[in-house]
Design an enzyme around this catalytic site. Structure first.
Site, short mmCIF file in Angstrom:
data_model
loop_
_atom_site.label_atom_id
_atom_site.label_comp_id
_atom_site.label_asym_id
_atom_site.label_seq_id
_atom_site.Cartn_x
_atom_site.Cartn_y
_atom_site.Cartn_z
N CYS A 105 -10.74 0.72 7.40
CA CYS A 105 -10.21 2.01 7.87
C CYS A 105 -10.82 3.20 7.13
CB CYS A 105 -8.69 2.04 7.72
SG CYS A 105 -8.13 1.52 6.09
N GLU A 154 0.85 -1.20 0.00
CA GLU A 154 0.00 0.00 0.00
C GLU A 154 0.88 1.24 0.00
OE1 GLU A 154 -2.08 -1.17 3.72
OE2 GLU A 154 -3.81 -1.48 2.44
O1 FUB Z 1 -3.36 -0.82 8.99
C1 FUB Z 1 -4.40 0.10 9.28
C2 FUB Z 1 -4.93 0.63 8.01
O2 FUB Z 1 -5.34 -0.47 7.19
C3 FUB Z 1 -3.95 1.38 7.15
O3 FUB Z 1 -3.84 2.71 7.42
C4 FUB Z 1 -4.51 1.11 5.81
O4 FUB Z 1 -3.64 1.41 4.77
C5 FUB Z 1 -4.86 -0.33 5.88
O5 FUB Z 1 -3.73 -1.11 5.70
ZN ZN Z 2 -8.19 3.32 4.58
#
Ligand code: FUB
Ligand code: ZN
Length: 650
Positions: free
Chosen positions: A417, A322
């Protein structure tokens, strides 16, 4: 005296801003009536609220919510809902919602351990795991979101029911981590607590919270590396591996921990984490007057916005990790551009803006809000994008790689999230519009409504009226108890080449400072300023080093980035060629997508080549067609189908 430099500003809190805007008000209303309740019901349904009551004994027989046990990040989802609900309560009192917030806060407070610790996963599921893996297990990230929620709840209601437990938790964290002998020299694998501590310091005035934020920021990336020390203590052979393709999260750069932060010059790793870190860095730099740290923020800003950001304001070029990848690597179809990362970028931009007073920060803030952030939620408010790609071919297999990347918005995610991040952002949208300091007021965003600003001891009301973002004429009227001398700074957006100003009906020349028209005078109640921002349609080209967009063009009008959708143009969007000299026409369509300006043009389409061969010498024939582009943020609100931002240009 008008001065082109101005002391740092403070964002006018959203509680002093009324948004009464044809573009944003419906979105805020949907947020209040649909999305906040929806996230609440999903939190109930999935057991997120109830998880705060869990004990190890409860889990032994299996948990009734079906999940094997609460994941490591659930506290953060609940925290973001509380934050959003608190913002909503601050502007729209609602007894039922207030009672629900109180009930959830009570659950959280009761779950606090005797020593102050508070985390669902490490209390009920893995008590022995507490603080054993800061790199991967999100304890400090969850703490950060809970602190933000506590601050929001206190600011909105004056209640200390969450603030006091979170201060206790923070003090416990400060007694555990730090440079002093006997403490762990750890810091979070997922940043968030840094910016939250800045907020806690802002609200309480307690310097110890700023000190802790400062410690976390400067400890990051120092040698010997804490994440490696931890991994040795766990007897695990999973230390940082820097060779590609080791992307799965162990690399220190995924956590922006490959170097001390002041030495970092490029945005690396997980994009949400990076944005949250940089936001915290500006907060600490501003709070402590640390010019070195601020310089690092400027360097990172330059790298992100000039080499690693999508035209929509999305950041993060790949779902693997990511993360950010390399300069100019901005593939359209496999973009990640997570909604949370856009929110993080907006908040970082807003914080930079307060310190630097430069419109480049507001320009990017605007880009994000109108494009890569807003695309994250449907107009109906109950489906969401996690990844905000710039090109969709619905059959493409990469959409099947993770549930988070789909060619349509979804109701929920395994890791959810983004939806609660959207609700807190929309509920407090007013915070991005104005700033104030002892010298005057700056208007960053053109959103109808009004603000009560404080210029020293003078209270000034500004009323804004416009049809932005579809029309660039903005009227701002001033209301005052008695005449007062101050600066009014009006942002001239970077996309605008022709801005004109009138005061009380007469054209005025204006001085420009850091991208703002600077109007200094003795203002009288009733004075009216009209800003006329020319808003022609523009063809935008990327740096030629962005290989995925070479020979392509994007359409922009005002702050809005456009895209083609299959529903308006039929399938095969990648076969469209827009001649360089084709005239672009704009048209406001009242009944489309709640009322939007669309762009149309005559174009060509390459027909299929003859026969069934995959490769052939037949170049295909060109046929005339008309294309229609709609705002990117609103794509996917009708039928499912293809979407394309970067169009082939002949
Ligand atoms: O790991 C917590 C949240 O979930 C991150 O900020 C997002 O990118 C996703 O991986
Ligand atoms: Zn998110």
């Amino acid at each position: 005296m008008a001065s082109s430099s101005s002391p740092p500003m403070s964002a006018v809190p959203f509680t002093r801003v009324v948004i009464d805007d044809h573009f944003w008000s419906p979105r805020q209303e949907t947020n209040r009536n649909v999305t906040i309740p929806y996230v609440q019901s999903m939190s109930e349904k999935t057991g997120r609220f109830e998880s705060f009551k869990l004990t190890q004994a409860d889990l032994e027989g299996g948990w009734r919510f079906g999940m094997p046990n609460p994941p490591i990040y659930w506290d953060s989802d609940v925290a973001k809902w509380i934050e959003a609900a608190s913002y909503s309560l601050a502007t729209h009192p609602d007894a039922e919602l207030a009672a629900k917030v109180d009930e959830v806060i009570e659950l959280i407070a009761v779950s606090q351990q005797d020593d102050g610790y508070l985390n669902v996963h490490f209390t009920a599921v893995d008590p022995d795991g507490r603080w054993t893996n800061l790199r991967d297990l999100h304890e400090l990230y969850c703490a950060g979101h809970l602190i933000e929620a506590a601050v929001a709840h206190f600011d909105a209601t004056g209640k200390r029911t969450l603030l006091d437990p979170m201060i206790r938790y923070t003090d416990y964290i400060a007694s555990t981590f730090g440079p002093e002998p006997g403490k762990k020299r750890g810091y979070p694998g997922h940043e968030e607590i840094e910016l939250a501590l800045v907020r806690l310091w802002n609200t309480t005035g307690e310097k110890r919270f700023m000190d802790l934020a400062s410690y976390f920021i400067d400890e990051r990336g120092q040698a010997p590396h804490y994440f490696d020390i931890e991994s040795e203590e766990r007897d695990e052979d999973d230390k940082n591996v820097d060779e590609w393709p080791h992307t799965v999260g162990l690399r220190h750069d995924v956590k922006q921990a490959h170097l001390p932060v002041r030495e970092q010059t490029t945005a690396e790793g997980h994009s949400v984490r990076a944005m949250y870190l940089y936001d915290g860095m500006v907060g600490v730099a501003a709070g402590t007057g640390d010019e070195g740290l601020m310089a690092a923020c400027r360097t990172l800003w330059d790298n992100v916005t000039n080499r690693r950001m999508y035209i929509t304001g999305g950041v993060g070029s790949t779902y693997q990790g990511e993360r950010f990848t390399t300069d100019h690597d901005l593939p359209s179809d496999t973009a990640y551009a997570e909604t949370c990362a856009s929110i993080g970028l907006a908040n970082w931009a807003s914080r930079m803006l307060q310190e630097e007073g430069d419109s480049q920060y507001a320009d990017e803030l605007e880009r994000v809000l109108y494009n890569g952030f807003l695309s994250g939620v449907s107009q109906e408010g109950d489906t969401f994008f996690y990844a905000n790609v710039l090109e969709v071919e619905p059959q493409a297999p990469y959409f099947r790689t993770r549930d988070r990347i789909k060619p349509f918005r979804q109701g929920w995610f395994d890791t959810a999230c983004c939806p609660p991040n959207v609700i807190r952002t929309l509920a407090a949208l007013g915070r991005y519009i104005y700033s104030e300091n002892s010298e005057g007021i700056a208007v960053h965003m053109y959103v109808s409504g009004e603000v009560t600003a404080h210029v020293g001891d003078t209270v000034v009301t500004l009323k804004q009226e416009s049809r932005y973002p579809w029309d660039g004429d903005v009227a701002i009227s001033v209301e005052l108890d008695s005449p007062a001398e101050f600066d009014l700074r009006l942002r001239i957006p970077g996309w605008c080449d022709d801005a004109k100003l009138e005061i009380n009906g007469s054209p005025v020349d204006h001085q420009t400072a850091k991208g703002y028209a600077l109007l200094h005078r003795v203002w009288q109640s009733g004075d009216t300023v009209v800003l006329r921002l020319a808003m022609p349609m523009k063809r935008i080209y990327s740096d030629r080093r962005v290989s995925s967009t070479v020979g392509k063009v994007a359409l922009q009008r005002g702050p809005i980035i456009y895209c083609l959708e299959e529903i308006d143009n039929s399938a095969g969007l990648n076969s469209v060629i827009l001649p360089r000299d084709a005239e672009l026409n704009s048209n406001f369509e009242e009944s489309l997508l709640g009322g939007v300006t669309t762009i149309s043009a005559s174009a060509q389409k390459i027909g299929r080549n003859a026969g069934e061969s995959l490769y052939t010498s037949d170049p295909g024939t060109l046929t005339a067609t008309t294309i229609k582009a709609v705002p990117y943020a609103l794509w996917g609100n009708r039928e499912r189908g293809e979407m394309l931002v970067w169009i082939n240009e002949a």
